[in-house]
Motif scaffolding. Structure first.
Motif, PDB file in Angstrom:
ATOM      1  N   ARG A 180       8.029  -5.193  -2.636  1.00  0.00           N
ATOM      2  CA  ARG A 180       7.733  -4.136  -1.508  1.00  0.00           C
ATOM      3  C   ARG A 180       9.061  -3.482  -1.096  1.00  0.00           C
ATOM      4  N   ASN A 233       9.659   0.312  -2.368  1.00  0.00           N
ATOM      5  CA  ASN A 233       9.796   1.449  -1.419  1.00  0.00           C
ATOM      6  C   ASN A 233      11.064   1.947  -1.222  1.00  0.00           C
ATOM      7  N   SER A 262       0.741   6.548 -12.138  1.00  0.00           N
ATOM      8  CA  SER A 262       0.725   8.068 -12.562  1.00  0.00           C
ATOM      9  C   SER A 262       1.279   8.572 -13.943  1.00  0.00           C
ATOM     10  N   PRO A 295      -4.871   2.745  -6.693  1.00  0.00           N
ATOM     11  CA  PRO A 295      -5.334   1.734  -5.579  1.00  0.00           C
ATOM     12  C   PRO A 295      -5.611   0.572  -6.580  1.00  0.00           C
ATOM     13  N   GLN A 311       0.729  -1.296   0.035  1.00  0.00           N
ATOM     14  CA  GLN A 311       0.059   0.023   0.042  1.00  0.00           C
ATOM     15  C   GLN A 311       0.948   1.324  -0.065  1.00  0.00           C
ATOM     16  N   GLY A 312       0.217   2.199  -0.351  1.00  0.00           N
ATOM     17  CA  GLY A 312       0.885   3.715  -0.330  1.00  0.00           C
ATOM     18  C   GLY A 312       1.958   3.754  -1.334  1.00  0.00           C
ATOM     19  N   LEU A 313       2.118   2.953  -2.564  1.00  0.00           N
ATOM     20  CA  LEU A 313       3.185   3.263  -3.379  1.00  0.00           C
ATOM     21  C   LEU A 313       3.236   4.402  -4.171  1.00  0.00           C
ATOM     22  N   ALA A 314       4.220   5.384  -4.104  1.00  0.00           N
ATOM     23  CA  ALA A 314       4.198   6.599  -4.917  1.00  0.00           C
ATOM     24  C   ALA A 314       3.970   6.387  -6.213  1.00  0.00           C
TER      25      ALA A 314
END
Length: 515
Positions: free
Chosen positions: A511, A515, A451, A436, A429-432
């Motif tokens: 992960r 990260n 993105s 979702p 979760q929360g990967l730049a």
């Protein structure tokens, strides 16, 4: 010229034979090459087999065998009482330009000591040399990359949980077929496919998918791709338009492009292909869709869009090719009825495959064709391959008739659901720059938005370095797409190829590197 003069002119130093390989074959190839490139000209006398054997230090039998092969192929000829000579070939018939010769070296009567016997390099034919062939130029432009090799890893796309396939059952059925085969089945078969298998496929589609069809409408193919290719060959004239989902299955788009169609991408949203765009495409004759589980976005075509697409086909007398590549995998409720089940005007060709419920190497698929179209499709297919491999069809028919197929589908669906759940539970979760994880209600893969294209490429490189297979969503778009490149970015992950423990391990590696 006397025999002694010939012996002086002939020097075996230019012939190098590897004793670990066939001597007669090497000698045959060396002499043959010299005839073709002109180093041995027509009318040149060859040494007697005994003399050549002594000069090369090999057995006379090896030389005789080489001479016999050259004689059988017309490169040399024997003259009664006068030895063996190189046959006189028309200069225009020689495939390689003659080398310039120096008469003082004796090239016309023997072998040069400076000429190696190693295989001569053959000319390389590049696309620029065959550009006059429009078909070949289209193939060069629309070639697929080779699929990933080796044992499947997380998260390879397009691969089911074939580690769970009942190979023991399959091998017993295969052995039973070959133990006492029906001799009639070992002859040339029906290009439409095994009659029993076609009937069983029709029965399966009627009961499991709600598609009303008969055995006469089924055409067996070597996988779904051959079915798509047949549609491209028979339903579209060169220059006519074909609408494909964009992003989508590029192998289908390429099949239509190679057939000469004008392939036009149509945008996909949360309801599937934007069917309203079809009216604005030039001379559009056919639409290729994956309505049950769009490839690769994963969306399901809405009922409104399905009816709109069917109305377009009926109004324009166009065709719809429905690729139901993984329609068996739905995780809430029964599998959706295919688009073909709604067709009332005979404009939908349904493409099915066993590769997503068995294993890709099986190369067994089928088409469900409107009534009256099976025969011309079968005739066209017979020109590519006379018929499908017999034992695979017979074994699959028995596999289905004995109930193994339905049991296996249920097992595969449960396995895919379990592996999906592990992916969802352990996804970092929360990967730049990574959107979702969407809901996964069907199929064997998921597409996650990213993105930007640069961020997508960075994530892919890091995944590859960690030994994890992830596809970029950008690679599923057509080359001439007008969509901004950053809008095409995403990650496509198949979640069924490996067991749960391997999925967890792969996600842990991702992960760390992401990260």
């Amino acid at each position: 010229m006397t025999d002694s003069a010939l012996s002086i002119a002939f020097n075996p130093a230019g012939i190098e034979l590897d004793p670990k390989k066939g001597l007669s074959r090497q000698l045959y190839q060396a002499l043959r090459q010299r005839v073709l490139d002109g180093r041995l000209s027509g009318g040149a006398r060859l040494p007697a087999s005994r003399d050549l054997a002594a000069a090369l230090g090999i057995s006379r039998n090896s030389v005789v065998r080489a001479y016999d092969q050259l004689y059988a192929e017309g490169f040399i000829e024997g003259r009664v009482g006068d030895g063996t000579y190189v046959a006189k070939l028309p200069e225009k018939a020689l495939p390689i330009k003659k080398l310039s010769t120096n008469l003082s070296t004796g090239f016309s009567t023997g072998l040069s000591p400076g000429l190696s016997t190693k295989q001569a390099e053959l000319p390389v034919i590049t696309s620029s040399k065959v550009i006059h062939s429009t078909a070949l130029s289209r193939v060069a432009k629309h070639a697929l990359d080779l699929p990933p090799s080796g044992v499947p890893r997380a998260f390879r796309v397009g691969v089911p949980a074939f580690d769970l396939f009942p190979f023991e059952v399959w091998s017993k059925l295969q052995a039973a077929f070959w133990r006492k085969p029906d001799l009639q089945q070992l002859c040339y078969g029906d290009p439409a496919g095994d009659e029993r298998l076609r009937g069983l496929i029709a029965a399966y589609l009627r009961t499991s998918r709600g598609l009303s069809c008969t055995a006469e409408q089924i055409l067996i193919t070597s996988g779904a791709q051959q079915g798509i290719s047949l549609c491209a060959q028979l339903l579209v004239e060169p220059g006519e338009g074909v609408a494909v989902e964009n992003p989508g299955y590029r192998a289908a788009a390429y099949a239509f492009a190679i057939a000469g169609a004008h392939v036009q991408g149509v945008a996909v949203d949360q309801e599937g292909m934007d069917c309203s765009a079809l009216a604005h495409l030039s001379n559009c004759r056919l639409a290729y869709v994956t309505p049950s589980h769009q490839y690769p976005s994963g969306v399901t075509m809405s009922l409104a869009r399905r009816l709109e697409l069917l109305a377009w086909a009926e109004r324009t007398q166009g065709w719809i090719v429905e690729d139901d590549y993984d329609g068996e995998y739905r995780y809430s409720g029964a599998p959706l009825a295919p688009l073909a089940a709604l067709d009332r005007s005979g404009r939908v060709i349904y493409v099915g495959t066993f590769g997503k419920v068995a294993f890709p190497a099986l190369r067994l698929g089928y088409l469900v064709l409107p009534k009256g179209m099976t025969e011309p499709f079968a005739r066209r297919r017979s020109l590519d391959m006379r018929h499908s491999e017999v034992s695979t069809q017979a074994v699959m028919a028995e596999f289905m008739a004995a109930g193994h197929f339905q049991r296996h589908i249920r097992r595969m669906r449960r396995a895919a659901l379990s592996r999906r759940d592990v992916l969802l539970a352990n996804w970092p979760q929360g990967l730049a720059g990574v959107g979702p994880m969407p809901a996964i209600n069907a199929g064997l893969h998921v597409a996650v938005p990213v993105s930007s294209f640069a961020r997508e490429q960075a994530l892919l490189a890091q995944a590859k370095a960690a030994g994890v297979e992830v596809n970029g969503l950008s690679s599923y778009w057509l080359e001439d797409s007008i969509e901004p490149v950053d809008k095409r970015a995403g990650l496509v992950l198949g979640f069924a190829a490996v067991p749960e423990v391997e999925i967890k391990a792969a996600l842990e590696r991702l992960r760390k590197v992401w990260n």
